[in-house]
Design a protein around this motif. Structure first.
Motif, PDB file in Angstrom:
ATOM      1  N   ARG A   1      35.343 -50.885  34.046  1.00  0.00           N
ATOM      2  CA  ARG A   1      33.982 -50.460  34.391  1.00  0.00           C
ATOM      3  C   ARG A   1      33.530 -51.112  35.691  1.00  0.00           C
ATOM      4  N   GLU A   2      33.385 -50.316  36.692  1.00  0.00           N
ATOM      5  CA  GLU A   2      32.921 -50.818  37.992  1.00  0.00           C
ATOM      6  C   GLU A   2      31.503 -51.382  37.898  1.00  0.00           C
ATOM      7  N   ASP A   3      30.629 -50.700  37.125  1.00  0.00           N
ATOM      8  CA  ASP A   3      29.224 -51.093  37.074  1.00  0.00           C
ATOM      9  C   ASP A   3      29.008 -52.439  36.383  1.00  0.00           C
ATOM     10  N   GLY A   4      29.867 -52.836  35.484  1.00  0.00           N
ATOM     11  CA  GLY A   4      29.700 -54.114  34.788  1.00  0.00           C
ATOM     12  C   GLY A   4      30.678 -55.187  35.215  1.00  0.00           C
ATOM     13  N   ARG A   5      31.454 -54.924  36.254  1.00  0.00           N
ATOM     14  CA  ARG A   5      32.518 -55.850  36.666  1.00  0.00           C
ATOM     15  C   ARG A   5      31.971 -57.252  36.958  1.00  0.00           C
ATOM     16  N   ARG A   6      30.898 -57.335  37.721  1.00  0.00           N
ATOM     17  CA  ARG A   6      30.345 -58.635  38.100  1.00  0.00           C
ATOM     18  C   ARG A   6      29.990 -59.452  36.854  1.00  0.00           C
ATOM     19  N   ASP A   7      29.227 -58.862  35.952  1.00  0.00           N
ATOM     20  CA  ASP A   7      28.795 -59.578  34.751  1.00  0.00           C
ATOM     21  C   ASP A   7      29.976 -59.983  33.872  1.00  0.00           C
ATOM     22  N   ASN A   8      30.939 -59.070  33.705  1.00  0.00           N
ATOM     23  CA  ASN A   8      32.091 -59.385  32.864  1.00  0.00           C
ATOM     24  C   ASN A   8      32.958 -60.480  33.468  1.00  0.00           C
ATOM     25  N   MET A   9      33.137 -60.455  34.769  1.00  0.00           N
ATOM     26  CA  MET A   9      33.966 -61.497  35.401  1.00  0.00           C
ATOM     27  C   MET A   9      33.262 -62.849  35.370  1.00  0.00           C
ATOM     28  N   TRP A  10      31.943 -62.856  35.530  1.00  0.00           N
ATOM     29  CA  TRP A  10      31.227 -64.119  35.437  1.00  0.00           C
ATOM     30  C   TRP A  10      31.198 -64.633  33.994  1.00  0.00           C
ATOM     31  N   ALA A  11      31.124 -63.733  33.032  1.00  0.00           N
ATOM     32  CA  ALA A  11      31.223 -64.149  31.631  1.00  0.00           C
ATOM     33  C   ALA A  11      32.605 -64.742  31.364  1.00  0.00           C
ATOM     34  N   TYR A  12      33.631 -64.097  31.911  1.00  0.00           N
ATOM     35  CA  TYR A  12      34.998 -64.618  31.792  1.00  0.00           C
ATOM     36  C   TYR A  12      35.093 -66.017  32.403  1.00  0.00           C
ATOM     37  N   ALA A  13      34.537 -66.197  33.594  1.00  0.00           N
ATOM     38  CA  ALA A  13      34.570 -67.504  34.260  1.00  0.00           C
ATOM     39  C   ALA A  13      33.827 -68.555  33.432  1.00  0.00           C
ATOM     40  N   GLY A  14      32.680 -68.174  32.881  1.00  0.00           N
ATOM     41  CA  GLY A  14      31.917 -69.105  32.040  1.00  0.00           C
ATOM     42  C   GLY A  14      32.685 -69.488  30.781  1.00  0.00           C
ATOM     43  N   LEU A  15      33.318 -68.494  30.160  1.00  0.00           N
ATOM     44  CA  LEU A  15      34.135 -68.779  28.977  1.00  0.00           C
ATOM     45  C   LEU A  15      35.313 -69.679  29.328  1.00  0.00           C
ATOM     46  N   SER A  16      35.918 -69.454  30.479  1.00  0.00           N
ATOM     47  CA  SER A  16      37.029 -70.313  30.915  1.00  0.00           C
ATOM     48  C   SER A  16      36.570 -71.766  31.021  1.00  0.00           C
ATOM     49  N   ALA A  17      35.388 -71.962  31.597  1.00  0.00           N
ATOM     50  CA  ALA A  17      34.842 -73.322  31.728  1.00  0.00           C
ATOM     51  C   ALA A  17      34.579 -73.935  30.352  1.00  0.00           C
ATOM     52  N   ILE A  18      34.028 -73.149  29.444  1.00  0.00           N
ATOM     53  CA  ILE A  18      33.786 -73.635  28.077  1.00  0.00           C
ATOM     54  C   ILE A  18      35.109 -74.014  27.411  1.00  0.00           C
ATOM     55  N   GLY A  19      36.147 -73.216  27.629  1.00  0.00           N
ATOM     56  CA  GLY A  19      37.463 -73.518  27.064  1.00  0.00           C
ATOM     57  C   GLY A  19      38.023 -74.835  27.577  1.00  0.00           C
ATOM     58  N   VAL A  20      37.853 -75.097  28.868  1.00  0.00           N
ATOM     59  CA  VAL A  20      38.337 -76.358  29.448  1.00  0.00           C
ATOM     60  C   VAL A  20      37.588 -77.535  28.834  1.00  0.00           C
ATOM     61  N   ILE A  21      36.276 -77.430  28.758  1.00  0.00           N
ATOM     62  CA  ILE A  21      35.463 -78.530  28.209  1.00  0.00           C
ATOM     63  C   ILE A  21      35.792 -78.758  26.736  1.00  0.00           C
ATOM     64  N   THR A  22      35.858 -77.687  25.965  1.00  0.00           N
ATOM     65  CA  THR A  22      36.168 -77.801  24.536  1.00  0.00           C
ATOM     66  C   THR A  22      37.549 -78.408  24.321  1.00  0.00           C
ATOM     67  N   SER A  23      38.523 -77.978  25.109  1.00  0.00           N
ATOM     68  CA  SER A  23      39.883 -78.518  24.990  1.00  0.00           C
ATOM     69  C   SER A  23      39.906 -80.011  25.302  1.00  0.00           C
ATOM     70  N   ALA A  24      39.183 -80.410  26.331  1.00  0.00           N
ATOM     71  CA  ALA A  24      39.125 -81.833  26.687  1.00  0.00           C
ATOM     72  C   ALA A  24      38.504 -82.645  25.549  1.00  0.00           C
ATOM     73  N   VAL A  25      37.418 -82.140  24.972  1.00  0.00           N
ATOM     74  CA  VAL A  25      36.761 -82.842  23.859  1.00  0.00           C
ATOM     75  C   VAL A  25      37.696 -82.940  22.655  1.00  0.00           C
ATOM     76  N   LEU A  26      38.363 -81.846  22.303  1.00  0.00           N
ATOM     77  CA  LEU A  26      39.271 -81.867  21.151  1.00  0.00           C
ATOM     78  C   LEU A  26      40.470 -82.784  21.398  1.00  0.00           C
ATOM     79  N   PHE A  27      40.969 -82.817  22.612  1.00  0.00           N
ATOM     80  CA  PHE A  27      42.061 -83.740  22.930  1.00  0.00           C
ATOM     81  C   PHE A  27      41.601 -85.186  22.781  1.00  0.00           C
ATOM     82  N   ILE A  28      40.413 -85.494  23.247  1.00  0.00           N
ATOM     83  CA  ILE A  28      39.870 -86.853  23.127  1.00  0.00           C
ATOM     84  C   ILE A  28      39.689 -87.223  21.657  1.00  0.00           C
TER      85      ILE A  28
END
Length: 158
Positions: free
Chosen positions: A95-122
């Motif tokens: 979807r061209e019309d929602g690309r920006r929002d979906n990619m930014w949601a993907y980027a935000g989820l990626s950041a959450i995954g990194v933080i969550t993984s770091a916390v669980l590893f600790i």
């Protein structure tokens, strides 16, 4: 089409492809973790490949209080997380019309995954003094998602 926009489109396609492959890998590892979690909760111990020694002991990690949130195994949450990543990538691709929002949601989820993984590893390191290889596999996938998102951040629309 300009050369610069062609290169950006190619890099964005690569981000989508690499992100999709990593999300699929995350789903597979999370499904394995969920299956292991259910087995060890049912029987108390398993002969899983990741029960190597006192330090690398998936059964002990799966039996710990940190393996669930509100009685939901982390494997279920992992599957949902990686499906959300995959869904955002698929929607951005289609979807061209929602690309920006979906990619930014993907980027935000990626950041959450990194933080969550770091916390669980600790938590594994400090609280449990034990590690689960399949858990480490999901951490690696999340860190790779974060790295690829960071490296290709200029290809995120808007």
């Amino acid at each position: 089409m300009e050369q610069g926009s062609s290169t950006a489109a190619t890099r964005a396609t690569r981000l989508t492809l690499v992100g999709g492959i990593l999300a699929l890998l995350g789903i597979l590892i999370s499904a394995y973790s969920l299956n292991h979690h259910v087995q060890v909760r049912r029987t108390g111990q398993t002969d899983a490949f990741c029960n190597i020694n006192q330090t690398f002991d998936c059964d002990s990690v799966a039996l710990s209080q940190y393996s669930e949130i509100y009685n939901i195994p982390l494997g279920v949450l992992g599957i949902g997380f990686f499906l959300a990543l995959l869904t955002n990538l698929a929607l951005a691709w289609r979807r061209e019309d929602g690309r920006r929002d979906n990619m930014w949601a993907y980027a935000g989820l990626s950041a959450i995954g990194v933080i969550t993984s770091a916390v669980l590893f600790i938590i594994s390191y400090i609280q449990l003094n034990k590690f689960c290889l399949s858990c480490i596999g999901t951490y690696v996938v999340c860190f790779l998602l974060g790295i690829t998102t960071f490296l290709w951040r200029r290809e995120l629309p808007g």
